[in-house]
Structures are given as C-alpha cells and as structure tokens.
Write a protein that holds these residues in place. Structure first.
Motif, PDB file in Angstrom:
ATOM      1  N   LEU A   1       0.826  -1.206   0.000  1.00  0.00           N
ATOM      2  CA  LEU A   1       0.000   0.000   0.000  1.00  0.00           C
ATOM      3  C   LEU A   1       0.862   1.258   0.000  1.00  0.00           C
ATOM      4  O   LEU A   1       0.521   2.248  -0.658  1.00  0.00           O
ATOM      5  CB  LEU A   1      -0.942  -0.004   1.198  1.00  0.00           C
ATOM      6  N   ALA A   2       1.984   1.227   0.704  1.00  0.00           N
ATOM      7  CA  ALA A   2       2.896   2.370   0.696  1.00  0.00           C
ATOM      8  C   ALA A   2       3.491   2.569  -0.703  1.00  0.00           C
ATOM      9  O   ALA A   2       3.655   3.707  -1.153  1.00  0.00           O
ATOM     10  CB  ALA A   2       3.995   2.172   1.722  1.00  0.00           C
ATOM     11  N   LEU A   3       3.809   1.493  -1.377  1.00  0.00           N
ATOM     12  CA  LEU A   3       4.334   1.591  -2.738  1.00  0.00           C
ATOM     13  C   LEU A   3       3.291   2.168  -3.691  1.00  0.00           C
ATOM     14  O   LEU A   3       3.601   3.042  -4.509  1.00  0.00           O
ATOM     15  CB  LEU A   3       4.784   0.214  -3.233  1.00  0.00           C
TER      16      LEU A   3
ATOM     17  N   GLY B   1       4.893  19.973  -1.738  1.00  0.00           N
ATOM     18  CA  GLY B   1       5.548  19.916  -0.432  1.00  0.00           C
ATOM     19  C   GLY B   1       4.632  19.384   0.659  1.00  0.00           C
ATOM     20  O   GLY B   1       5.044  18.555   1.475  1.00  0.00           O
ATOM     21  N   LEU B   2       3.393  19.845   0.680  1.00  0.00           N
ATOM     22  CA  LEU B   2       2.438  19.360   1.682  1.00  0.00           C
ATOM     23  C   LEU B   2       2.114  17.878   1.478  1.00  0.00           C
ATOM     24  O   LEU B   2       1.991  17.130   2.448  1.00  0.00           O
ATOM     25  CB  LEU B   2       1.161  20.194   1.639  1.00  0.00           C
ATOM     26  N   ALA B   3       1.979  17.459   0.228  1.00  0.00           N
ATOM     27  CA  ALA B   3       1.708  16.044  -0.038  1.00  0.00           C
ATOM     28  C   ALA B   3       2.903  15.177   0.364  1.00  0.00           C
ATOM     29  O   ALA B   3       2.725  14.087   0.927  1.00  0.00           O
ATOM     30  CB  ALA B   3       1.373  15.841  -1.513  1.00  0.00           C
TER      31      ALA B   3
ATOM     32  N   THR C   1       5.136  11.615   6.943  1.00  0.00           N
ATOM     33  CA  THR C   1       4.704  11.484   8.332  1.00  0.00           C
ATOM     34  C   THR C   1       3.710  10.346   8.530  1.00  0.00           C
ATOM     35  O   THR C   1       3.681   9.732   9.599  1.00  0.00           O
ATOM     36  CB  THR C   1       4.091  12.790   8.854  1.00  0.00           C
ATOM     37  N   SER C   2       2.915  10.043   7.536  1.00  0.00           N
ATOM     38  CA  SER C   2       1.920   8.977   7.704  1.00  0.00           C
ATOM     39  C   SER C   2       2.492   7.595   7.402  1.00  0.00           C
ATOM     40  O   SER C   2       1.897   6.597   7.773  1.00  0.00           O
ATOM     41  CB  SER C   2       0.705   9.224   6.815  1.00  0.00           C
ATOM     42  N   SER C   3       3.655   7.512   6.773  1.00  0.00           N
ATOM     43  CA  SER C   3       4.216   6.204   6.436  1.00  0.00           C
ATOM     44  C   SER C   3       5.221   5.724   7.472  1.00  0.00           C
ATOM     45  O   SER C   3       5.826   4.674   7.293  1.00  0.00           O
ATOM     46  CB  SER C   3       4.880   6.258   5.062  1.00  0.00           C
ATOM     47  N   ARG C   4       5.406   6.471   8.548  1.00  0.00           N
ATOM     48  CA  ARG C   4       6.303   6.007   9.613  1.00  0.00           C
ATOM     49  C   ARG C   4       5.695   4.804  10.299  1.00  0.00           C
ATOM     50  O   ARG C   4       4.484   4.717  10.479  1.00  0.00           O
ATOM     51  CB  ARG C   4       6.505   7.099  10.659  1.00  0.00           C
TER      52      ARG C   4
END
Length: 56
Positions: A5-7, A41-43, A49-52
């Motif tokens: 999902l991260a990919l 930049g925001l994306a 930050t959400s993929s940590r």
C-alpha cells in the motif's frame, strides 16, 4: 501488505507530482508555480509522516 500500500501511495504521489510539473512547464505563471510547489511539499510531508512505522 503495508509495504504494498505504501508503494501504491508513492506511485500515486509521483503521478500527482508529475502532473503538476507538466502544468508548471506548460503554464509558467509565478502564482501557479508557488501553489504547485506548496501542494507538492504538503503532499510529500503528509506521505512521510503517515508512512512512519508506529508500534503500539
């Protein structure tokens, strides 16, 4: 599963950034460039930050 999902999210981010970069090249307006760079930049910040990995 999370890595897949991260990919997929990373590939979607690249497609989004590519679209905005094409828009910047074709329509070189300073306001459009500023908004597009801020949006990318925001994306990118949200993606990083959400993929940590969070361990509860």
């Amino acid at each position: 599963m999370n890595r897949l999902l991260a990919l997929i999210a990373f590939l979607a981010f690249l497609a989004f950034a590519g679209f905005l970069l094409v828009l910047i090249v074709k329509v070189p307006s300073p306001d459009l460039i500023a908004v597009s760079v801020l949006t990318i930049g925001l994306a990118a910040y949200d993606f990083l930050t959400s993929s940590r990995g969070r361990r509860w």
